[in-house]
Design a protein around this motif. Structure first.
Motif, mmCIF file in Angstrom:
data_model
loop_
_atom_site.group_PDB
_atom_site.id
_atom_site.type_symbol
_atom_site.label_atom_id
_atom_site.label_comp_id
_atom_site.label_asym_id
_atom_site.label_seq_id
_atom_site.Cartn_x
_atom_site.Cartn_y
_atom_site.Cartn_z
ATOM 1 N N GLY A 1 60.857 1.382 -95.337
ATOM 2 C CA GLY A 1 61.260 2.260 -96.430
ATOM 3 C C GLY A 1 60.113 3.183 -96.790
ATOM 4 N N ARG A 2 60.389 4.496 -96.819
ATOM 5 C CA ARG A 2 59.302 5.461 -97.017
ATOM 6 C C ARG A 2 58.755 5.435 -98.442
ATOM 7 N N LYS A 3 59.633 5.265 -99.424
ATOM 8 C CA LYS A 3 59.152 5.174 -100.800
ATOM 9 C C LYS A 3 58.332 3.904 -100.995
ATOM 10 N N ARG A 4 58.816 2.806 -100.470
ATOM 11 C CA ARG A 4 58.096 1.534 -100.609
ATOM 12 C C ARG A 4 56.721 1.615 -99.937
ATOM 13 N N THR A 5 56.689 2.190 -98.741
ATOM 14 C CA THR A 5 55.420 2.349 -98.031
ATOM 15 C C THR A 5 54.491 3.279 -98.793
ATOM 16 N N PHE A 6 55.047 4.349 -99.349
ATOM 17 C CA PHE A 6 54.281 5.298 -100.151
ATOM 18 C C PHE A 6 53.616 4.586 -101.338
ATOM 19 N N ILE A 7 54.368 3.767 -102.034
ATOM 20 C CA ILE A 7 53.848 3.074 -103.217
ATOM 21 C C ILE A 7 52.760 2.073 -102.830
ATOM 22 N N VAL A 8 53.015 1.295 -101.784
ATOM 23 C CA VAL A 8 52.005 0.325 -101.332
ATOM 24 C C VAL A 8 50.748 1.049 -100.859
ATOM 25 N N GLY A 9 50.924 2.160 -100.140
ATOM 26 C CA GLY A 9 49.777 2.931 -99.674
ATOM 27 C C GLY A 9 48.940 3.461 -100.829
ATOM 28 N N ALA A 10 49.606 3.980 -101.861
ATOM 29 C CA ALA A 10 48.881 4.519 -103.015
ATOM 30 C C ALA A 10 48.153 3.407 -103.780
ATOM 31 N N LEU A 11 48.826 2.262 -103.970
ATOM 32 C CA LEU A 11 48.185 1.135 -104.651
ATOM 33 C C LEU A 11 46.960 0.641 -103.886
ATOM 34 N N GLY A 12 47.134 0.469 -102.581
ATOM 35 C CA GLY A 12 46.025 0.001 -101.763
ATOM 36 C C GLY A 12 44.873 0.991 -101.726
ATOM 37 N N PHE A 13 45.200 2.279 -101.676
ATOM 38 C CA PHE A 13 44.162 3.316 -101.661
ATOM 39 C C PHE A 13 43.354 3.278 -102.949
ATOM 40 N N ALA A 14 44.047 3.107 -104.071
ATOM 41 C CA ALA A 14 43.352 3.027 -105.353
ATOM 42 C C ALA A 14 42.454 1.792 -105.426
ATOM 43 N N ALA A 15 42.969 0.640 -104.961
ATOM 44 C CA ALA A 15 42.175 -0.597 -104.986
ATOM 45 C C ALA A 15 40.941 -0.473 -104.105
ATOM 46 N N ALA A 16 41.120 0.099 -102.905
ATOM 47 C CA ALA A 16 39.979 0.276 -101.997
ATOM 48 C C ALA A 16 38.954 1.237 -102.588
#
Length: 503
Positions: free
Chosen positions: A87-102
């Motif tokens: 799912g593109r929205k789900r992947t988008f959200i996980v990517g943004a969360l992970g990017f912020a955490a990193a």
């Protein structure tokens, strides 16, 4: 009567309605994409401060940049398929969360290795975020004029975001701390997430969604090896003559050949070869790689020239890079209006010519080059060329791609830019370093005497000028590729007949 209504077998009442929140979703996608693009350059200006603060050696400082590049370039294709299937929205959200955490880990890092690891983690989540963003644009905007405007925004970010990164990096480093070059991603990501949940629709591929695990492993290792080989070539103590350089590059090429063989026999390939072998898309990907190679080198050596030769502060160097962004914004707007009328080929041929002209102008720098009379117009030309190139390029690379493969095609476009940038940086850095060394050697007054300070500055100018010349050649080569391969006209752009599932 509209083209869609006239199309055989397409009844007006069966045409899909555009998603009502597509323009708001574009704003969210643009914010996240800008974050990813900024991160490729924002750390460059902060690097000297970070090195001193964390006790990183000069030999190891390149890992602050390289760790991000390796993870991002190596995992893009897998990230694209995850976006398609999960799912593109789900992947988008996980990517943004992970990017912020990193980014938080990197901004609070107390040692060099922890910073390197955080940068690699940023690259890994960026490899989820970038293809998911572009794939969402592909499925949200199917009408020609609307898609042209959407890709104008994306193209402006791709072309001008690097210059904005230099400016923001200069401001944060000079007035706050190098750590804020990473921590700034946290509020940006949180804003994107808060808006994405209600505004961005979910979309995913249907049918067979099994993962091509062997292909994912082989292509990730291959791209990582290739990018690492280019990085080795850029090191002063390694270079193109080092055995490790060619071992990694050769190993990467072999793995990529194996990947192609796997994709030919895979029932559900990670990168369907039909995506790459299409004449127009293949030409677009090759153009993307060549322009990326010239662009990354241009920003690197322009920054070095401004600070090392002209003595600009980080903040002044950041502001001095803004004319590129101005040029991109102007040409991206014009290109988005021209694209539905004349098709992608003409703008994609004009763009490299203008960008190369800007590069050639930069070739004539000296110790007292004027910003307003020389550097500013050269950068505006470069920006105009990039806007005319990236807007039609981003759209053309995805025209005709089945909705099932949107994430894979988006990832392929991002991967070509990343590989091109890595190769270009390594190649141009080697050229510049060789020219600097040769200039100093030819101007020594005595073998046992160190070179005069002025000679060292003149040597840097000579090296940077050579790099700009080769960068211009790479970008002109992109124009030749467009002339030979790109045959798509305005009739080939989407007009909304193809149903796209978003929910």
């Amino acid at each position: 009567m509209t083209a869609a209504a006239e199309a055989p077998g397409v009844r007006p009442e069966h045409r899909p309605e555009p998603h009502p929140r597509r323009w708001a979703a574009l704003g969210v996608i643009a914010i996240s994409q800008l974050m990813v693009v900024l991160d490729a350059t924002i750390v460059n200006i902060a690097l000297p401060s970070a090195r001193l603060d964390l006790g990183i050696t000069e030999a190891d400082q390149q890992w602050v940049v390289t760790a991000y590049t390796l993870a991002f370039g190596g995992l893009l294709l897998l990230g694209g398929r995850i976006a398609d299937y999960w799912g593109r929205k789900r992947t988008f959200i996980v990517g943004a969360l992970g990017f912020a955490a990193a980014s938080a880990i990197g901004g609070l890092a107390t040692t060099g290795p922890l910073l390197f690891g955080a940068r690699a983690l940023q690259g890994a989540f960026g490899a989820l975020l970038a293809p998911a963003s572009l794939a969402l644009l592909t499925v949200l905007f199917t009408e020609a004029r609307e898609r042209a405007k959407a890709f104008a925004v994306y193209g402006a970010i791709a072309g001008g975001g690097s210059a904005v990164g230099l400016l923001l990096g200069g401001v944060l480093t000079e007035y706050a701390s190098w750590r804020w070059c990473l921590l700034v991603n946290i509020p940006i990501a949180l804003v994107a997430l808060a808006l994405a949940v209600p505004l961005v629709p979910e979309s995913k591929a249907h049918g067979d969604t099994s993962y091509d695990v062997p292909g994912a492993v082989v292509v990730t290792l291959g791209l990582t090896s290739l990018v690492y080989g280019f990085t080795e070539a850029a090191k002063p103590d390694k270079g193109w003559d080092a055995g490790t350089t060619w071992a990694f590059i050769g190993g990467g090429l072999v793995l990529l050949v194996i990947f192609v063989l796997i994709e030919r026999v895979s029932r559900n390939p990670l990168l369907p070869l039909r995506i790459v072998l299409d004449r127009n898309r293949g030409g677009a990907y090759l153009t993307s790689m060549l322009v990326g190679a010239g662009l990354f080198g241009a920003f690197l050596f322009l920054t070095l020239f401004l600070q090392n030769v002209l003595g600009y502060t980080p903040l002044e160097a950041g502001f001095a890079s803004l004319p590129v962004t101005v040029g991109v914004l102007i040409s991206a707007t014009v290109a988005s209006n021209l694209l539905p009328r004349i098709g992608p080929k003409i703008p994609m041929m004009i763009g490299p010519v203008l960008a190369a002209a800007g590069m050639i102008s930069l070739r004539f720098i000296d110790l007292d080059t004027s910003f307003w009379a020389h550097l500013m117009p050269a950068q505006v030309l470069l920006g105009l060329g990039l806007g005319f190139t990236f807007v039609p390029l981003s759209s053309l690379a995805l025209v005709g791609v089945p909705e099932h493969d949107a994430g894979a095609a988006s990832a392929a476009l991002n991967a070509t830019q990343q590989i091109g940038g890595s190769l270009g940086t390594a190649l141009l850095n080697t050229i510049a370093t060789s020219a600097i060394t040769a200039y100093v050697a030819s101007h020594l007054t005595a073998p046992d005497q160190p070179p005069a300070p002025r000679v060292l500055l003149e040597a840097q100018v000579d090296g940077y000028a050579d790099a700009f010349t080769w960068a211009a050649g790479l970008i002109l080569l992109a124009g030749i590729v467009t002339l030979i391969f790109i045959k798509a006209g305005k009739a080939d752009l989407p007009t909304g007949e193809t149903a796209v599932h978003v929910g």
